[in-house]
Structure formats: C-alpha cells, structure tokens
Design an enzyme around this catalytic site. Structure first.
Site, PDB file in Angstrom:
ATOM      1  N   HIS A  38       0.555 -38.484  -3.179  1.00  0.00           N
ATOM      2  CA  HIS A  38      -0.516 -37.755  -3.854  1.00  0.00           C
ATOM      3  C   HIS A  38      -0.299 -37.640  -5.365  1.00  0.00           C
ATOM      4  O   HIS A  38      -0.187 -36.529  -5.899  1.00  0.00           O
ATOM      5  CB  HIS A  38      -0.678 -36.365  -3.242  1.00  0.00           C
ATOM      6  CG  HIS A  38      -0.858 -36.392  -1.754  1.00  0.00           C
ATOM      7  ND1 HIS A  38      -2.079 -36.582  -1.152  1.00  0.00           N
ATOM      8  CD2 HIS A  38       0.039 -36.283  -0.736  1.00  0.00           C
ATOM      9  CE1 HIS A  38      -1.935 -36.578   0.168  1.00  0.00           C
ATOM     10  NE2 HIS A  38      -0.663 -36.401   0.447  1.00  0.00           N
ATOM     11  N   HIS A 281      -5.711 -39.941  -4.366  1.00  0.00           N
ATOM     12  CA  HIS A 281      -5.331 -38.688  -3.717  1.00  0.00           C
ATOM     13  C   HIS A 281      -4.046 -38.842  -2.914  1.00  0.00           C
ATOM     14  O   HIS A 281      -3.202 -37.946  -2.927  1.00  0.00           O
ATOM     15  CB  HIS A 281      -6.466 -38.225  -2.794  1.00  0.00           C
ATOM     16  CG  HIS A 281      -6.165 -36.971  -2.046  1.00  0.00           C
ATOM     17  ND1 HIS A 281      -6.400 -35.725  -2.555  1.00  0.00           N
ATOM     18  CD2 HIS A 281      -5.632 -36.765  -0.813  1.00  0.00           C
ATOM     19  CE1 HIS A 281      -6.028 -34.807  -1.677  1.00  0.00           C
ATOM     20  NE2 HIS A 281      -5.561 -35.415  -0.613  1.00  0.00           N
ATOM     21  N   GLU A 438      -8.067 -14.072  13.562  1.00  0.00           N
ATOM     22  CA  GLU A 438      -6.707 -14.275  14.060  1.00  0.00           C
ATOM     23  C   GLU A 438      -5.914 -15.269  13.214  1.00  0.00           C
ATOM     24  O   GLU A 438      -4.733 -15.046  12.935  1.00  0.00           O
ATOM     25  CB  GLU A 438      -6.737 -14.755  15.520  1.00  0.00           C
ATOM     26  CG  GLU A 438      -7.231 -13.721  16.516  1.00  0.00           C
ATOM     27  CD  GLU A 438      -8.727 -13.777  16.724  1.00  0.00           C
ATOM     28  OE1 GLU A 438      -9.221 -13.114  17.653  1.00  0.00           O
ATOM     29  OE2 GLU A 438      -9.412 -14.495  15.958  1.00  0.00           O
ATOM     30  N   HIS A 500     -10.581 -15.359  28.953  1.00  0.00           N
ATOM     31  CA  HIS A 500      -9.632 -14.424  28.347  1.00  0.00           C
ATOM     32  C   HIS A 500      -8.269 -14.413  29.035  1.00  0.00           C
ATOM     33  O   HIS A 500      -7.362 -13.726  28.571  1.00  0.00           O
ATOM     34  CB  HIS A 500     -10.216 -13.001  28.368  1.00  0.00           C
ATOM     35  CG  HIS A 500     -11.237 -12.740  27.311  1.00  0.00           C
ATOM     36  ND1 HIS A 500     -12.300 -13.572  27.083  1.00  0.00           N
ATOM     37  CD2 HIS A 500     -11.352 -11.737  26.402  1.00  0.00           C
ATOM     38  CE1 HIS A 500     -13.036 -13.099  26.096  1.00  0.00           C
ATOM     39  NE2 HIS A 500     -12.476 -11.987  25.663  1.00  0.00           N
TER      40      HIS A 500
END
Length: 701
Positions: A38, A281, A438, A500
């Site tokens: 990079h 890049h 989360e 769940h």
C-alpha cells in the site's frame, strides 16, 4: 473560535517539505523491496502524518507509554508505513526496520501490531476497528479523568489528552464505523479528532462503484464537528498544509463534540502514472514509476532509503519537543500527586493492573440448595465489587436487564442531559450504554483496555457474540484484559427460539487462540470465576451464563463436593465416585448441564457403577495446568467418559477419547420452555447415564 482567535500561520520550512518528500521516497522504497504494502496512501498522507507528529501531538518518544501522551490510531492500518516512518523520524525505529518491511522477524509487519512495535497503540488492519478503538480510548480518557481529577477546569488536568486517528474510505464503508461514530457523537467526545483521507480509491479502483453518500453530512448527523479540506480545489493539486493545520487547530478548540476533518487527497501523489489508481492502493509502483517519481521529488532514482543528515536532524527535534512537554507536565503531575495521595495510589494500582487488598472479601457466597441463574449470580458479583474496584466499568448492548451488568446504585457514563428515568448519569459515570451495537461495543472495549488503567466489560446474548467476533479476535491477538458477559448461553433460554439459541458458539469461541471461555455450573462457580478472571489480566475472557435458574451445590465440608475455589484450575473433580473408589466412568460437564451429570452419577451408583463428575468451567485454564494435575482429574487409565454440553460436540472429542461418548446438540433449537427443550433434545440425567453405559461397553470391547 472567533476571527481574532484564528490559528497562527504555520512555520513550514523547506526542511519540512523535504522531510515530507523523504516519507514518500522511503514508502516507495520499502514497498518496492517488500513487493507490496500500500504505497499510494502513505505517499498522499505524508504531509498529514508529518504535521500530526511534528507539530500537533503531545508525545515523548523517549517514553512511548507516558500516560499523558496523545494517542494516535492508524485505523487505515494497510498504510502502516504512514506510522512506521513517523516512528523512524522519532527514533523509535531505525532505517533497517524500514528495509525489512513485512519481512520475517521485523518490527515493521504488514499491519501495525500492538506490543510488537514501539509506539504502536493498537493492532489495526481489519477496517473500522481502529476508529472503534479510538472511540474507546476517548471514553477511557474521560473516565480516567473522572476517577483521578474530576474537579480540574477543562484543559487543566494532567490527565487531559487527545485521541487522533486517521481513517480511510474503507474504514468509513465498514458498518462498524457507523456504530462507533454514532456513539461517539452521542457521548460528545470532544477529545477525539479523526482525519478522513477521502482519496476515493480502494483496491477495486474508483469508490464511486460502491460509495456515494455524503460522508461529511453523515457525520454532522451523528453530532460531530465536521470540516472539509480540499486539496483538489483547482485543476492543479495543491497540498495546502496551512489549511489542514488550521482545521486541526479548530478541531482541537472544539471540546464539546468529536471532530472529523475530511481531507480530499490524490492517492500516490505525485507519481506520474500511478496516482489516482487502484493499483497504487495495494501494490508496488514498479521500478520505472518509482524512478520517475523520485525525479519529480528531486531524489536520485538510483539510490534507495536515503535520508539526508540535515533532514534527519530536523525531524529528530521532535524528541526535544516531546521531552520538554513531558518535563512541563511533570510539575503539574507532581503537584497533583501531593494534593491527592489516595487518588495517586489508585492511579498506581490501575497502571499496574493490581487489585486492592481484601477485594475478594466482597465476593458473595450463595446459599446451597437455592436455584440461581448464573447471569444473576454474575450481576450480584459486579454490584458487590463496584465499591472497591472503581476501575471496573462496563455495560451492555441494550440488554442490561437481561445480562445483569448494571451495578446497583452506580451512575451511567453519559452527557448529563441524556439521563433517563431508568438511568441517571453524568460525564464520569461507570455504567456504559452501547445501544444495539455489538460490533462497535467490542472495538470500544478494546480501545478502553488499550488506553490503560481501567478494566472494561461488555455484555450481550451469547448468540450475538457473532456480531462482535472480529473485535473479540483482535482482543485475543493483543492479549487485552477485556471481559465479555455473554448470557442466555444455550437452548436453555427457551421460548425465544433458534434465532437466539447458541449452538456452535461455544466451540467457535474456544477456537480463537488466547480467548478464555468460562461457563460456570452454579452460582458459586460464577463468583469464583469472576475472582480468577479479574486476577489474571493477561488476555480476554468470556463468561457464558445461563438465563434459567440452576441449583447451587452444597460444597460444605463433608458434602463430598469440592469448593468453588477449584474453578481457577479450569477443570476439577466436583464430586468423586461413591466412597472415593477408582471411577469406572468420568462425567465431564459445563454450565447448566453439570446438574445432569451429578444426577446421572446417582443413577449409576444405584447400578453399582462408580462415576466421577468433573466440572470443566474453562477448558483453557485446564489446559494451562501441568500434566500431572490433569491426569489426576482425568486419569488416562479411565477410558470410559461422557462429555455433556448443550452445544456442538466438536471441542470435546479430545477429552472423550476413543471410547467416550458426547451428549451434545448438532442442530438448531426450537421455541419452547427450556424444560421441554432439554427433554426433547436429550439433555437429561437419564441420557447422560445411558451414554456412560455405552462408553463402558465400548471399553469392554
């Protein structure tokens, strides 16, 4: 900032310009020697990084861990040379380190690694993580000030410092950037300054194919202070360093909001053919392009890794400036220590991650025979420890009532105007509210731990650990003392159903090297698990806790059951075969299934089968014991074994051995009460006893 308070003109000399061009030449040389790495972003960001390290940041290269330093987070970790070359300028790396970029054993790996390279604040590479770490550091800095020097006027505490970060288009595109940036705006983190390098190039070239939103307006909507510095404002590209410096000064003066500076650059500037291309890049520019670019910069194309003596002498003055800033700060810090002896002791203890004398006396003991969910036992421990461990703080991703992570009577960490009927708080509170974020929570927890001092925890349901897994993995990679409270740990959560109910999660998390998963079998194991987890701040730890109530075993003297203090070994003999006979079979269990193993032992005893029950709350802790201890718990001569856990069997084959049996679940769950689910899916004492009979039969051949 009024017009009369406008930033002073920047003293930007020819030596500064030459230093910036040296960064570009070094970046090209390092990548060319490595083969990739990079280079383009390191070239276009050269003026910005140099400005930060040489003019704006407060840090002392002679003491990279100085507690009052400004933190720098390179969220765009792919352009690691952006940081490495500044560390070379500061004297923390040498030229040989740059020559060995991305090579075996070097201090300059492909992406920055915390603990591996001096001056690297965090491990970055997975995009967006660094930005989340920076938000966590900014929150930790505020909490630290609240613990140590809450009454000092703004900007006048020895603990005031800033967090700087550089982010890329990739960081901005990753969803985690939304989570952490929204929370940073809500928290009004005025000590956070982010530079967004908007070069509009990624590996797939022009980002227009995937990115079209107005990022500046997006961050304004979050509540950030936003400025744009346009270096492409005319047909001729002009690196207006003064404009960038002015923007930084305005951002520093803005103390009520986090700041974003959108810097519009051309990647790989001034390479004649590689600039503004996707190849720049992530790939070396090639010998011809490097030579052509060096000619433009005024460097000899036939020479590599050249740093003129005059330039090196100039950039190394950063050490003198940093040392002076450190000495100036020391006076104020010494005065603070004299005036605040108790807080000074707290600071010393936090920096060493040392716990206070007698802290374990606060840990509750739970009454035998009473059924308690391990999530509730965990909550009781957190509340009990809060008064003696002010460094322990945390919260939940919107599930505090279910996760039981709110210590009783403690204020929330929020701007005061955001206090609610349920949660009152202030700038320096200790209860964190991550919202339904989360992944962002995971990265922020890492940033808090990296900042140093305080000890963070975060909570959600175990099944949603999937949302935070990349951050958990990085915590393990960096060996950070982050604590995860993952509740609703099995099909035992019941009616919420298969979406769940975690099935593969315990096995999946145990597969992360360096992460310790703790699944206690009753309330007292939970309390002991907290004790040992806090005592071992060497790596992240995840608690897997039950929604449903579990019986609390009688561990009193003469009961035959081992004390909960054995939890620290990871696996131990909870109750041995009747009469302490050599066991015919060993039943190994965790969590809510431990009670089934105990009941199965009693059934087998009626048949004359001597069964030992081993509680294995933490496989990783058990693996860390010496072989002799492990052999006393699981004698190699006893081949009849049953492992019981309400998850997939994968982690347990090595304990079951060639003749063992595993009581597990290899499919998704269902919606029903937990008693029905355990019965229907075969998690009963009878199933465990039958598995033991089958294992004994296999041993007999």
């Amino acid at each position: 900032m009024t017009s009369s308070d406008a930033p002073a003109p920047l003293d930007w000399t020819d030596l500064d310009k030459r230093a910036v061009d040296t960064i570009r030449a070094l970046a090209m040389d390092a990548v060319e020697k490595s083969g990739n790495g990079h280079p383009g972003t390191a070239m276009s960001l050269a003026p910005a990084a140099y400005l930060l390290f040489q003019r704006l940041m407060r840090y002392d290269p002679a003491d990279p861990d100085w507690i009052a330093r400004d933190r720098f987070v390179l969220s765009a970790g792919h352009t690691s040379l952006t940081l490495y070359i500044q560390l070379f300028f500061a004297g923390l790396l040498d030229l040989e380190d740059l020559k060995h970029f991305r090579k075996w054993g070097s201090r300059t790996p492909g992406h920055p690694e915390h603990g591996h390279t001096p001056g690297v604040e965090t491990t970055t590479g997975p995009l967006g993580q660094g930005l989340g770490n920076a938000v966590g550091m900014a929150m930790a800095a505020r909490r630290e000030r609240g613990l140590l020097d809450p009454d000092a006027p703004a900007g006048q505490s020895p603990f005031d410092h800033r967090i700087y970060t550089i982010v890329s288009d990739g960081d901005i595109e990753e969803g985690i950037s939304h989570e952490v940036s929204a929370l940073a705006g809500h928290q009004k983190l005025g000590n956070l300054v982010a530079l967004y390098d908007e070069n509009k190039i990624s590996i797939e070239d022009d980002t227009t194919i995937a990115l079209s939103e107005n990022v500046a307006e997006r961050y304004e909507a979050y509540g950030w202070h936003v400025q744009t510095v346009e270096w492409k404002r005319t047909e001729e590209y002009v690196e207006d360093v003064q404009a960038l410096y002015d923007a930084y000064e305005k951002a520093i003066a803005e103390t009520d909001r986090p700041s974003l500076i959108v810097l519009r650059t051309i990647i790989a500037w001034p390479a004649p053919h590689a600039q503004n291309t996707g190849k720049a890049h992530g790939a070396a520019l090639g010998a011809d392009e490097v030579a052509a670019t060096k000619r433009i910069l005024g460097f000899d194309p036939d020479k590599t890794f050249v740093v003129e003596d005059e330039v090196l002498e100039h950039v190394r003055k950063v050490r003198e400036r940093g040392g002076q800033a450190h000495r100036d700060w020391t006076g104020a810090f010494s005065a603070w220590r004299t005036e605040n002896p108790e807080r000074a002791q707290l600071l010393d203890r936090m920096r060493e991650r040392r716990l206070p004398e007698g802290w374990t006396d606060r840990i509750p003991t739970f009454e035998a025979g009473k059924a308690v969910a391990t999530r509730k036992a965990s909550g009781a421990v957190i509340s009990a420890l809060a008064p003696v461990l002010p460094e322990l703080w945390g919260g939940s991703a919107d599930l505090a009532e279910s996760n039981n992570t709110t210590p009783v009577g403690e204020p929330s960490f929020i701007p005061p105007e955001y206090s609610t009927k349920e949660f009152a708080g202030d700038w320096y509170g200790r209860v964190l509210h991550f919202g339904i974020r989360e992944h962002g929570m995971g990265a922020i927890l890492n940033g808090i731990a990296l900042h140093g001092g305080t000890r963070p925890y975060g909570a959600t349901f175990l099944v949603f650990s999937d949302y935070m897994r990349p951050s958990v993995r990085l915590a393990a990679l960096m060996q950070l003392p982050v604590l995860y409270v993952w509740t609703h740990d099995s099909i035992g959560l019941g009616e919420d159903g298969p979406t769940h109910q975690p099935i593969e999660h315990l096995a999946s998390l145990r597969a992360i090297p360096g992460l310790e998963i703790i699944r206690p079998g009753d309330a007292n194991e939970t309390a002991a698990a907290w004790k040992f987890a806090l005592s071992r701040p060497d790596r992240p730890k995840g608690f897997a806790l039950s929604r449903q109530n579990l019986p609390t075993f009688d561990r009193s003297e003469g009961s035959g059951f081992a004390p909960a203090s054995e939890v620290g070994r990871g696996g131990y003999v909870l109750v041995d075969a009747p009469g302490d006979a050599v066991p015919d079979v060993i039943l190994i269990a965790t969590g809510s299934e431990l009670q089934m193993a105990v009941a199965a032992r009693e059934q087998l005893a009626e048949e004359g089968v001597a069964a030992r029950v081993v509680s294995m709350p933490c496989v990783e802790w058990f693996d860390a014991q010496d072989q002799s201890y492990r052999d006393t718990v699981l004698p190699p001569t006893v081949r009849a074994r049953v492992c019981v856990e309400a998850g997939i069997a994968q982690p347990w084959y090595r304990f079951a051995g060639d003749a063992g049996r595993i009581v597990s679940i290899e499919h998704f769950g269902a919606s029903a009460d937990y008693q029905t689910l355990f019965e229907e899916f075969g998690f009963t004492a009878g199933t465990v006893a039958q598995a033991a009979r089958e294992s004994l039969e296999a041993v007999r051949g």
